[in-house]
Write an enzyme that holds these catalytic residues in place. Sequence first.
Site, PDB file in Angstrom:
ATOM      1  N   TYR A  51       0.823  -1.201   0.000  1.00 23.49           N
ATOM      2  CA  TYR A  51       0.000   0.000   0.000  1.00 23.49           C
ATOM      3  C   TYR A  51       0.865   1.262   0.000  1.00 23.49           C
ATOM      4  O   TYR A  51       1.667   1.483   0.904  1.00 23.49           O
ATOM      5  CB  TYR A  51      -0.939   0.041   1.211  1.00 23.49           C
ATOM      6  N   ALA A 201     -19.020  -4.225  -0.212  1.00 26.75           N
ATOM      7  CA  ALA A 201     -19.035  -4.392  -1.670  1.00 26.75           C
ATOM      8  C   ALA A 201     -18.933  -3.069  -2.420  1.00 26.75           C
ATOM      9  O   ALA A 201     -19.837  -2.689  -3.166  1.00 26.75           O
ATOM     10  CB  ALA A 201     -20.297  -5.156  -2.100  1.00 26.75           C
ATOM     11  N   LYS A 202     -17.799  -2.385  -2.195  1.00 28.70           N
ATOM     12  CA  LYS A 202     -17.526  -1.106  -2.875  1.00 28.70           C
ATOM     13  C   LYS A 202     -18.605  -0.062  -2.608  1.00 28.70           C
ATOM     14  O   LYS A 202     -18.898   0.788  -3.460  1.00 28.70           O
ATOM     15  CB  LYS A 202     -17.354  -1.324  -4.389  1.00 28.70           C
ATOM     16  N   GLY A 203     -19.216  -0.118  -1.434  1.00 28.28           N
ATOM     17  CA  GLY A 203     -20.231   0.863  -1.062  1.00 28.28           C
ATOM     18  C   GLY A 203     -21.634   0.525  -1.525  1.00 28.28           C
ATOM     19  O   GLY A 203     -22.589   1.240  -1.183  1.00 28.28           O
ATOM     20  N   LEU A 205     -23.441  -1.928  -0.538  1.00 33.90           N
ATOM     21  CA  LEU A 205     -24.220  -2.373   0.622  1.00 33.90           C
ATOM     22  C   LEU A 205     -24.217  -1.306   1.714  1.00 33.90           C
ATOM     23  O   LEU A 205     -23.996  -1.583   2.889  1.00 33.90           O
ATOM     24  CB  LEU A 205     -23.674  -3.698   1.145  1.00 33.90           C
ATOM     25  N   THR A 206     -24.463  -0.081   1.311  1.00 28.82           N
ATOM     26  CA  THR A 206     -24.666   1.030   2.238  1.00 28.82           C
ATOM     27  C   THR A 206     -25.943   1.742   1.815  1.00 28.82           C
ATOM     28  O   THR A 206     -26.537   1.408   0.786  1.00 28.82           O
ATOM     29  CB  THR A 206     -23.490   2.032   2.205  1.00 28.82           C
TER      30      THR A 206
END
Length: 308
Positions: A51, A201-203, A205-206
């Site tokens: 990273y 899941a990359k946003g 599931l918000t």
Amino acid sequence: METRRIGTSDLYVSKIGLGCMSLGTDDHEAGRIIQTALDEGINYFDTADLYDAGENETIVGKALKPVRDQVVIATKVGNKWNKERDGWTWDPTKAYIKGAVKDSLQRLQTDYIDLYQLHGGTIEDDAEETIEAFEELKKEGYIRYYGISSIRPNVIHRFADIAPGLTSNMMQYSILDRRPEELMPLYEQKQISLIARGPVAKGLLTNKMLDKASEKIKQNGYLYYSFEELQRTLNELNTLFPDRSLNEVALQYILAHSSVASCIPGASSVDQLKENVKAANGKPLNEAELRGIKAISKADIYAEHRSE
């Protein structure tokens, strides 16, 4: 915050950790996020030498140095940066691992790493050599435990079968990516913990749901969901849980599985971190709710990287 044991180790980690990849390179803002995590009861921090070409380890190490004996630091190895720092190659050899760990220790400003993970891997790698490196690092005191970070069933099975000290495997796992569930019987049998990354899941599931969808997702869908299937699945989840945030449902689904030691959503802001903590501290899902989620979502498996 509730803690859970990683494998058979003596590492007890908060049920939600901090995936540090999304911290960025602003030292001050990253420090604020890490301090907020500590204030909220998080004791598990996951980084990697990959990273930001090691800068992430430096930032994490600096922020956690005052509380080093109170936290669990996990990092990863195997991706070897080139001299120009614009790309990397894969190197799981013993010589590379035993040199790279010392660089990570220096950046993290610590004498030991709690959980050292192989950052990928293929079935063609010499797994025995990699395991020998990890076992020697344990004996030498540079690391306390080791794990892998792999989605490949054949690699996971090999390490589970021959690595005497394998403690964990990190995998992407969410309601929209239930492929790790086929491996849970193996984890239970071998007493290996699953560390879940990508739980929202990359946003998707918000509460922002498809507002977070990239153009690529709108055109091609997400994993094995078409965009239309995504719309339907997310709407059905909202209907099933009218009084709960989708973020909470997503994290509670992951945490309901006994194989999971911790889920580690990333956070690029203090507010995002606090939302994740609130979701993780929400009401656990009951069996009927879990069945409902499984009926709505797909239970796929990894089609590739399987043993003959």
